[in-house]
Structure formats: C-alpha cells, structure tokens
Motif scaffolding. Structure first.
Motif, PDB file in Angstrom:
ATOM      1  N   ALA A 262       1.115  -1.259   0.060  1.00  0.00           N
ATOM      2  CA  ALA A 262      -0.319  -0.018  -0.141  1.00  0.00           C
ATOM      3  C   ALA A 262       1.449   1.455   0.082  1.00  0.00           C
ATOM      4  O   ALA A 262       0.370   2.702  -0.533  1.00  0.00           O
ATOM      5  CB  ALA A 262      -0.903  -0.113   1.243  1.00  0.00           C
ATOM      6  N   ARG A 263       2.066   1.322   0.518  1.00  0.00           N
ATOM      7  CA  ARG A 263       2.692   2.567   0.419  1.00  0.00           C
ATOM      8  C   ARG A 263       3.792   2.303  -1.062  1.00  0.00           C
ATOM      9  O   ARG A 263       3.528   3.350  -1.070  1.00  0.00           O
ATOM     10  CB  ARG A 263       4.344   2.302   1.729  1.00  0.00           C
ATOM     11  CG  ARG A 263       3.570   2.018   3.706  1.00  0.00           C
ATOM     12  CD  ARG A 263       2.799   3.836   3.729  1.00  0.00           C
ATOM     13  NE  ARG A 263       4.144   4.517   3.916  1.00  0.00           N
ATOM     14  CZ  ARG A 263       3.852   5.703   3.571  1.00  0.00           C
ATOM     15  NH1 ARG A 263       2.534   6.234   2.992  1.00  0.00           N
ATOM     16  NH2 ARG A 263       5.132   6.380   3.195  1.00  0.00           N
TER      17      ARG A 263
ATOM     18  N   MET B 261      -0.557   4.278  -1.150  1.00  0.00           N
ATOM     19  CA  MET B 261      -1.168   5.811   0.096  1.00  0.00           C
ATOM     20  C   MET B 261      -0.634   5.686   0.824  1.00  0.00           C
ATOM     21  O   MET B 261       0.774   5.531   1.918  1.00  0.00           O
ATOM     22  CB  MET B 261      -1.945   4.195   0.356  1.00  0.00           C
ATOM     23  CG  MET B 261      -2.470   3.703  -0.977  1.00  0.00           C
ATOM     24  SD  MET B 261      -3.679   1.866  -0.634  1.00  0.00           S
ATOM     25  CE  MET B 261      -4.776   2.056  -1.834  1.00  0.00           C
TER      26      MET B 261
ATOM     27  N   ILE C  57      -4.195   4.006   5.632  1.00  0.00           N
ATOM     28  CA  ILE C  57      -3.864   2.456   5.668  1.00  0.00           C
ATOM     29  C   ILE C  57      -4.186   2.638   8.051  1.00  0.00           C
ATOM     30  O   ILE C  57      -5.493   0.591   7.087  1.00  0.00           O
ATOM     31  CB  ILE C  57      -2.349   1.975   5.722  1.00  0.00           C
ATOM     32  CG1 ILE C  57      -2.105   1.949   4.580  1.00  0.00           C
ATOM     33  CG2 ILE C  57      -2.521   0.851   6.562  1.00  0.00           C
ATOM     34  CD1 ILE C  57      -0.632   1.916   4.376  1.00  0.00           C
TER      35      ILE C  57
END
Length: 62
Positions: free
Chosen positions: A39-40, A44, A49
């Motif tokens: 996700a990072r 994001m 998160i």
C-alpha cells in the motif's frame, strides 16, 4: 480447504493447537506487513492505511 496449520489448530491436543495458533498469528503478521508495504509503495498514506484497519476492527465489535 484447510492448511496444515489450521488443521493442527483444530487438533485434539491443546498444546499442539496452541502452537499452531501462534504460528498462524506470526504468518498473518508477516502477511499484514507485506500488504502495508505494498500500500505504501502504491502511494497510500499511513492515515489511509490506519483508517482502513480501524474500520475493520470496528466491524468485528459485537
């Protein structure tokens, strides 16, 4: 379909089952870390998160 660990977690002997549950938790923690990293890498933010995780926790509450 059950994995070997989930089958062991259902074992009749409580110590075997507890050990399997511990291993499952460790594996889930690794998987979660991988998903957060993905996700990072997709850009994001931590707040997004954390908000998603917090929302899922609230859904579990009775």
């Amino acid at each position: 379909m059950k994995t070997t660990l989930t089958k062991t977690a259902d074992a009749a002997h409580p110590l075997n089952a507890l050990h399997a549950v511990s291993e499952l938790r460790t594996e889930l923690d690794r998987y979660e870390a991988t998903l957060v990293r993905r996700a990072r890498n997709l850009g994001m933010g931590w707040q997004m998160i954390a908000t998603d995780r917090s929302h899922r926790e609230r859904l579990k509450e009775p």
